[in-house]
Scaffold this motif. Structure first.
Motif, PDB file in Angstrom:
ATOM      1  N   CYS A 136      11.609  -0.611   1.676  1.00 21.04           N
ATOM      2  CA  CYS A 136      10.875  -1.859   1.408  1.00 21.04           C
ATOM      3  C   CYS A 136       9.579  -1.594   0.649  1.00 21.04           C
ATOM      4  CB  CYS A 136      10.545  -2.568   2.722  1.00 21.04           C
ATOM      5  SG  CYS A 136      11.951  -3.231   3.620  1.00 21.04           S
ATOM      6  N   ASP A 137       8.955  -0.449   0.943  1.00 19.64           N
ATOM      7  CA  ASP A 137       7.640  -0.149   0.371  1.00 19.64           C
ATOM      8  C   ASP A 137       7.713   0.408  -1.045  1.00 19.64           C
ATOM      9  OD1 ASP A 137       6.301  -0.906   2.733  1.00 19.64           O
ATOM     10  OD2 ASP A 137       6.679   1.057   3.623  1.00 19.64           O
ATOM     11  N   THR A 138       8.913   0.731  -1.522  1.00 21.12           N
ATOM     12  CA  THR A 138       9.022   1.397  -2.825  1.00 21.12           C
ATOM     13  C   THR A 138       9.895   0.649  -3.832  1.00 21.12           C
ATOM     14  OG1 THR A 138      10.801   2.769  -1.892  1.00 21.12           O
ATOM     15  CG2 THR A 138       8.583   3.723  -1.955  1.00 21.12           C
ATOM     16  N   ILE A 139      10.730  -0.269  -3.380  1.00 20.05           N
ATOM     17  CA  ILE A 139      11.653  -0.970  -4.281  1.00 20.05           C
ATOM     18  C   ILE A 139      11.254  -2.434  -4.393  1.00 20.05           C
ATOM     19  CG2 ILE A 139      14.051  -1.659  -4.694  1.00 20.05           C
ATOM     20  CD1 ILE A 139      14.865   0.781  -2.943  1.00 20.05           C
ATOM     21  N   THR A 140      11.057  -2.915  -5.609  1.00 25.26           N
ATOM     22  CA  THR A 140      10.853  -4.345  -5.860  1.00 25.26           C
ATOM     23  C   THR A 140      12.220  -4.960  -6.123  1.00 25.26           C
ATOM     24  OG1 THR A 140       8.695  -3.887  -6.863  1.00 25.26           O
ATOM     25  CG2 THR A 140       9.667  -6.067  -7.266  1.00 25.26           C
ATOM     26  N   PRO A 141      12.707  -5.838  -5.216  1.00 25.30           N
ATOM     27  CA  PRO A 141      14.107  -6.258  -5.307  1.00 25.30           C
ATOM     28  C   PRO A 141      14.376  -7.329  -6.368  1.00 25.30           C
ATOM     29  CG  PRO A 141      13.076  -7.224  -3.364  1.00 25.30           C
ATOM     30  CD  PRO A 141      12.059  -6.312  -3.981  1.00 25.30           C
ATOM     31  N   TYR A 142      15.545  -7.215  -6.962  1.00 26.66           N
ATOM     32  CA  TYR A 142      16.101  -8.227  -7.861  1.00 26.66           C
ATOM     33  C   TYR A 142      16.322  -9.511  -7.046  1.00 26.66           C
ATOM     34  CZ  TYR A 142      19.446 -10.111 -11.294  1.00 26.66           C
ATOM     35  OH  TYR A 142      20.099 -10.888 -12.217  1.00 26.66           O
ATOM     36  N   PRO A 143      16.093 -10.726  -7.583  1.00 28.23           N
ATOM     37  CA  PRO A 143      15.869 -11.058  -9.001  1.00 28.23           C
ATOM     38  C   PRO A 143      14.411 -11.230  -9.408  1.00 28.23           C
ATOM     39  CG  PRO A 143      16.423 -13.040  -7.782  1.00 28.23           C
ATOM     40  CD  PRO A 143      16.380 -11.930  -6.775  1.00 28.23           C
ATOM     41  N   SER A 144      13.481 -10.611  -8.720  1.00 24.04           N
ATOM     42  CA  SER A 144      12.082 -10.689  -9.145  1.00 24.04           C
ATOM     43  C   SER A 144      11.944 -10.269 -10.605  1.00 24.04           C
ATOM     44  CB  SER A 144      11.231  -9.760  -8.276  1.00 24.04           C
ATOM     45  OG  SER A 144       9.958  -9.546  -8.859  1.00 24.04           O
ATOM     46  N   PRO A 145      11.052 -10.913 -11.356  1.00 23.87           N
ATOM     47  CA  PRO A 145      10.818 -10.489 -12.745  1.00 23.87           C
ATOM     48  C   PRO A 145      10.338  -9.042 -12.854  1.00 23.87           C
ATOM     49  CG  PRO A 145       9.820 -12.633 -12.333  1.00 23.87           C
ATOM     50  CD  PRO A 145      10.250 -12.097 -11.010  1.00 23.87           C
TER      51      PRO A 145
END
Length: 482
Positions: A409-418
């Motif tokens: 959670c602390d390292t991946i910005t999840p899709y579909p965020s820009p």
């Protein structure tokens, strides 16, 4: 004077079974490079990679007094990039093919081995000209050191200003043994109680470190919150809640001197976020190396690197492989662990030649090749204190599909965020896992948008420089002279 003495059961490049070894190969050096006088002490295993470093004996016949009074240790030293690394030697304990276990289970004398190691650490540290400002232990194998220090303060003024830190890399591994073995630890009976070393009648070495250290850290902020509850607390949520005031989550970093596609000795062609041509060449190479179909050069190739066990969600991966193989994709698996899962993966490989490749074992060169040569990285962990392979995947332009737990959670910005750098799913469930992979495969088809995600992932920075600053602040908050 060693301002910070790290105590660990493994350290890359000398010894490594997973993330602990990587962390210990990077964090002490990061602090050293910031001007902190650091040192590391670790066992002298029979199977070690000395990486060209010269080992010298610096002390023989160090009396440890366990398990019988005449027993002694040897202390060896390597000067590693200007930082001393000490090794505790005792052949019958550490000269073995594996560090902790074989496929049949843990070594029967692990409690004895690591009591010996912790006692040897304290005996050696007492011979130093000055006491360390901080003794920083890692995982259960070194968790008795904070307890030994706690009681030593009452007996010797030498230790009065030394602080202790215990870091939990994986709470599931606790060093839990029969209660009768506590009597051999050398700790006083006053430590044998529910808020100390005792755990449901057993001797719990990790719990002992939590109880008696001055600070407890975990390897990501989210994991530090998760372990306070029963789902991820592994039975220790009570003692952790009791000591929550001294609990801190500091995110691990990546050693970009080792893991960077711009300068990677294991790759046939290096590349960067500004020039990704080399990644395609790496894909061609990894397909040949793993005997995969040439047709996959223009289709997504998924990669998995990790221990073959339940924590890593390997059972979920095995269950969905037939569905994945319907999608004209490739899958490469690298790892070892559970013999049943290994056998199932190898059997599946026979069913999908050229599409599924499984390599049982682990080597650094293959791990780097997979990170660079695959398009999507799979990390369906049931829990993940921090995780490093997803951080490596980001830097290598291989967006991860991961469970939304712990450090993931602390390292991946999840899709579909820009600003997406990967894909996550809410919990360890094979249907959710498959759905997240399908989402990633759909996103891969939009080549322009995908390449932008790849570049964002590669430009993310999770260096040890930031993490080292947080550790320095924590040491100083404890009152350590650093």
């Amino acid at each position: 004077m060693h301002e910070v003495l790290f105590v660990t059961s493994e350290m890359y490049p000398f010894s490594k079974t997973g993330g602990l070894g990587d962390v210990m190969g990077a964090l002490p050096l990061s602090l050293h490079n910031k001007g902190v006088n650091t040192a590391v002490i670790t066992p002298l295993y029979g199977r070690m990679n000395l990486d060209g470093n010269k080992v010298r004996l610096v002390y023989s016949d160090l009396h440890v007094g366990y398990p019988w009074s005449p027993i002694t240790a040897e202390i060896y030293q390597v000067d590693y990039h200007g930082m001393p690394v000490y090794f505790v030697g005792r052949g019958e304990y550490f000269d073995r093919r594996h560090y902790y276990n074989t496929h049949t289970g843990d070594y029967f004398d692990n409690c004895e081995r690591f009591i010996f190691f912790c006692r040897a650490v304290m005996k050696w540290a007492r011979l130093l000209p000055e006491p360390p400002a901080v003794i920083h232990s890692h995982d259960w194998q070194s968790s008795l050191v904070p307890a030994y220090l706690h009681y030593a303060r009452y007996e010797e003024s030498f230790w009065k200003n030394t602080k202790s830190v215990a870091t939990i890399h994986n709470l599931a591994f606790q060093g839990r043994f029969s209660g009768r073995l506590f009597n051999d630890s050398g700790l006083p009976m006053s430590a044998w109680h529910m808020d100390g070393a005792e755990f449901h009648g057993d001797f719990n070495m990790l719990k002992t470190g939590i109880a008696y250290s001055d600070a407890v850290t975990t390897v990501s902020p989210t994991y530090a919150e998760e372990i306070l509850g029963p789902e991820f607390g592994c039975g220790l949520e009570g003692i952790l809640a009791k000591h929550s005031g001294k609990l801190l989550g500091i995110l691990n970093g990546a050693d970009y001197k080792v893991w960077d596609p711009r300068d990677d000795k294991f790759l046939p062609c290096c590349y960067s976020s500004a020039n990704l041509k080399g990644k395609r060449e790496c894909k061609k190479t990894v397909l040949r190396e793993f005997y995969m179909s040439d047709q996959l050069e223009d289709r997504p190739v998924l990669g998995f690197i990790g221990r073959i066990r339940d924590q890593k969600g390997v059972d979920m991966l095995i269950d969905i492989i037939p569905r994945l193989m319907e999608k004209e994709i490739g899958l490469i698996v690298l790892g070892e662990g559970n013999l049943m899962y290994e056998a199932q993966l190898l059997e599946l490989m026979e069913s999908y030649p050229g599409r599924l490749s499984v390599q049982v074992g682990y080597t650094e060169d293959l791990a780097h090749a997979i990170q660079a040569g695959c398009d999507i990285f799979l990390m369906p962990s049931r829990y993940e204190p921090c995780g490093l392979t997803q951080i490596y995947a980001l830097r290598y332009g291989t967006p991860p599909v991961a469970t939304a737990v712990g450090g993931l959670c602390d390292t991946i910005t999840p899709y579909p965020s820009p600003e997406a750098t990967g894909f996550t799913f809410a919990k360890a469930d094979k249907k959710l896992f498959l759905s997240a992979i399908e989402q990633a495969l759909s996103a891969w088809e939009d080549r322009e948008s995908w390449m932008k995600m790849v570049q964002r992932a590669m430009d993310k920075e999770f260096s040890w420089d930031r993490s080292a600053d947080e550790y320095i602040r924590m040491y100083r908050d404890l009152g350590a002279r650093i």
